[in-house]
Design an enzyme around this catalytic site. Structure first.
Site, mmCIF file in Angstrom:
data_model
loop_
_atom_site.group_PDB
_atom_site.id
_atom_site.type_symbol
_atom_site.label_atom_id
_atom_site.label_comp_id
_atom_site.label_asym_id
_atom_site.label_seq_id
_atom_site.Cartn_x
_atom_site.Cartn_y
_atom_site.Cartn_z
ATOM 1 N N LYS A 1 0.538 -1.053 0.610
ATOM 2 C CA LYS A 1 -0.231 -0.174 0.005
ATOM 3 C C LYS A 1 0.618 1.159 0.077
ATOM 4 O O LYS A 1 0.148 2.823 -0.306
ATOM 5 C CB LYS A 1 -0.711 0.343 1.631
ATOM 6 C CG LYS A 1 -2.309 -1.063 1.431
ATOM 7 C CD LYS A 1 -3.297 -1.283 1.870
ATOM 8 C CE LYS A 1 -4.510 -1.772 1.913
ATOM 9 N NZ LYS A 1 -3.749 -3.267 2.098
HETATM 10 C C1 LIG Z 1 -4.585 -4.511 1.684
HETATM 11 C C2 LIG Z 1 -3.792 -5.690 1.505
HETATM 12 C C3 LIG Z 1 -4.155 -6.860 0.961
HETATM 13 C C4 LIG Z 1 -5.220 -6.714 -0.043
HETATM 14 O O1 LIG Z 1 -5.351 -5.336 -0.714
HETATM 15 P P1 LIG Z 1 -6.948 -5.455 -2.073
HETATM 16 O O2 LIG Z 1 -6.244 -4.261 -2.687
HETATM 17 O O3 LIG Z 1 -7.751 -4.957 -0.902
HETATM 18 O O4 LIG Z 1 -7.572 -6.560 -2.526
HETATM 19 C C5 LIG Z 1 -3.032 -7.498 0.569
HETATM 20 N N1 LIG Z 1 -1.985 -7.879 1.187
HETATM 21 C C6 LIG Z 1 -2.376 -6.632 2.334
HETATM 22 C C7 LIG Z 1 -0.331 -7.124 2.639
HETATM 23 C C8 LIG Z 1 -2.244 -5.633 2.229
HETATM 24 O O5 LIG Z 1 -1.633 -4.903 2.877
#
Ligand SMILES: *Cc1c(COP(=O)(O)O)cnc(C)c1O
Length: 437
Positions: free
Chosen positions: A107
């Site tokens: 993210k």
């Molecule tokens: C947010 C997150 C996800 C999921 O991603 P999305 O875009 O919400 O589907 C998967 N793995 C980690 C470590 C995350 O922080």
């Protein structure tokens, strides 16, 4: 770029408006009316470009006329100042490590890009604003880090009390400065609902200049398409001419939507795997054609504990709201905690690679897809978090804990600061008005 609301095609916005507003007034989500298709030349030369160079080319194309080219180059350079290695772990599987940013999760990529975009817009408008984000773990810290000390911005994070890991909580609650952490006595779905209601309240939203930094914000979503191009180009460079399939550990489907956008822009990928934990809304939809949001279930891959994936509507727009088109481009399977932990152990033993619980779910789905794959594809697993963030689960797999990165050690020693609130929306409203004074 012109965007429309998925709930009302007549509600349009420019990119800047969509970034600031976060959500359309009619409900739904902002979606670009069209995506530029990259040239043959772009694809031919992609493997010679660095991630930053590729990102700049893609961002310029997507945001043509929206952001001054020099400023955009700076935003990209500053946001993506860490590496994104692609590592081969067996004869047909590569892992794209998206976790080398400051908070050790993928993210960082979207959040840092969005922070750059918002600062650029803010500088032009000279307005104060409040950035809101509900987080199931990693969103909050990525957003907070991206916006730490940004002039004129207050970041308010909402996270479910007791439902994020100790490390994630430390990352959310120890930054101080312009970052406020609200500990909600409820689930992630409560947090998300409270945020949505705050945006739906025009009065509040205008008074505070509310901006959403959840994966629903278009400025976070777009950069999540860049690394698909990058990984694909690296694989092709490595001499593979097979079909490429991406496996995406999924929760709110923002990462997966990034992949579908890359495909829209011409990336020749025919299949994406939406790998999920016990929260199985997506595989259920693909099997039955019924989209049935459910309360979220807590699992060991907690950043994917989502019962009502917020980007589902965008996925459906991309496949023309057609179930059979969705089933053609997507494959989805759900896995238990036991399977996840067992896989972390097995992959470490067999491939000498330590997956985190989210990546492990993605790996499991690749194994199932291989069983039905006629094309003997090459696989790219998006590894979304650093395993060091999940020491307790690595421990459950009876494995030696990985070395903890320095930036993580540092935040573990700081004092937690959070404000406890009930999931009742009026509590939150009172809080927001209090910071607006
Ligand atoms: C947010 C997150 C996800 C999921 O991603 P999305 O875009 O919400 O589907 C998967 N793995 C980690 C470590 C995350 O922080």
């Amino acid at each position: 770029m012109i965007l429309y609301s998925t709930k009302n095609r007549n509600e349009k916005a420019t990119f800047t408006e969509a970034v600031i507003q976060g959500l359309p007034k009619s409900g739904g989500l902002f979606m670009p009316e069209s995506f530029p298709i990259m040239s043959d030349n772009f694809f031919k030369n992609a493997h010679t470009k660095s991630f930053t160079e590729l990102s700049y080319i893609l961002a310029s194309k997507l945001l043509e006329g929206e952001i001054e080219p020099n400023a955009l180059a700076q935003i990209v350079k500053k946001a993506f100042d860490f590496e994104i290695p692609l590592k081969q772990i067996d004869s047909n599987t590569h892992v794209l490590e998206l976790f080398h940013g400051p908070t050790l999760a993928f993210k960082d990529i979207g959040a840092r890009f969005m922070s750059g975009i918002l600062s650029y817009i803010g500088n032009k408008k000279e307005q104060k604003r409040v950035v809101l984000a509900a987080t199931s773990g990693d969103t909050g810290s990525a957003v907070a880090n991206g916006f730490l000390n940004a002039p004129g911005v207050i970041v308010v994070l909402l996270y479910p009390s007791g439902k994020v890991s100790k490390i994630q909580e430390q990352q959310l609650t120890t930054l101080g400065s312009n970052i406020i952490a609200l500990e909600v006595q409820g689930t992630f779905d409560h947090c998300q609902k409270i945020v949505k209601e705050a945006f739906a309240n025009n009065n509040l939203s205008q008074k505070l200049n509310l901006t959403s930094a959840n994966s629903i914000n278009i400025a976070r979503l777009l950069p999540q398409s860049f690394y698909y191009h990058y990984a694909y180009s690296r694989l092709i460079k490595n001499g593979s001419n097979k079909d490429v399939v991406f496996s995406v550990p999924s929760g709110n489907l923002g990462n997966l939507t990034g992949g579908l956008i890359a495909k829209k822009m011409g990336l020749p990928v025919n299949k994406f795997i939406a790998a999920v934990n016990l929260n199985r809304v997506v595989p259920h939809y693909l099997e039955t054609g019924q989209f049935i949001p459910t309360p979220s279930i807590q699992t060991v891959s907690n950043a994917m504990d989502v019962g009502n994936p917020s980007n589902f509507e965008r996925v459906m727009e991309i496949v023309d709201n057609n179930h059979s088109k969705a089933a053609e481009v997507l494959f989805s399977r759900s896995y238990s905690n036991e399977e996840t932990i067992e896989t972390i152990k097995k992959v470490k033993q067999n491939n000498n690679y330590l997956l985190d619980p989210h990546g492990a779910v993605g790996y499991l789905a690749i194994q199932d897809y291989m069983k039905i794959d006629q094309k003997k594809s090459s696989f790219i697993l998006l590894e979304t978090a650093h395993p060091a963030k999940f020491g307790n689960i690595i421990d459950q797999a009876s494995l030696e804990l990985p070395e903890m990165p320095e930036r993580l050690k540092r935040c573990l020693n700081k004092e937690k600061k959070s404000i406890l609130i009930s999931p009742d929306k009026s509590d939150f409203k009172d809080f927001l008005y209090s910071i607006s004074e």
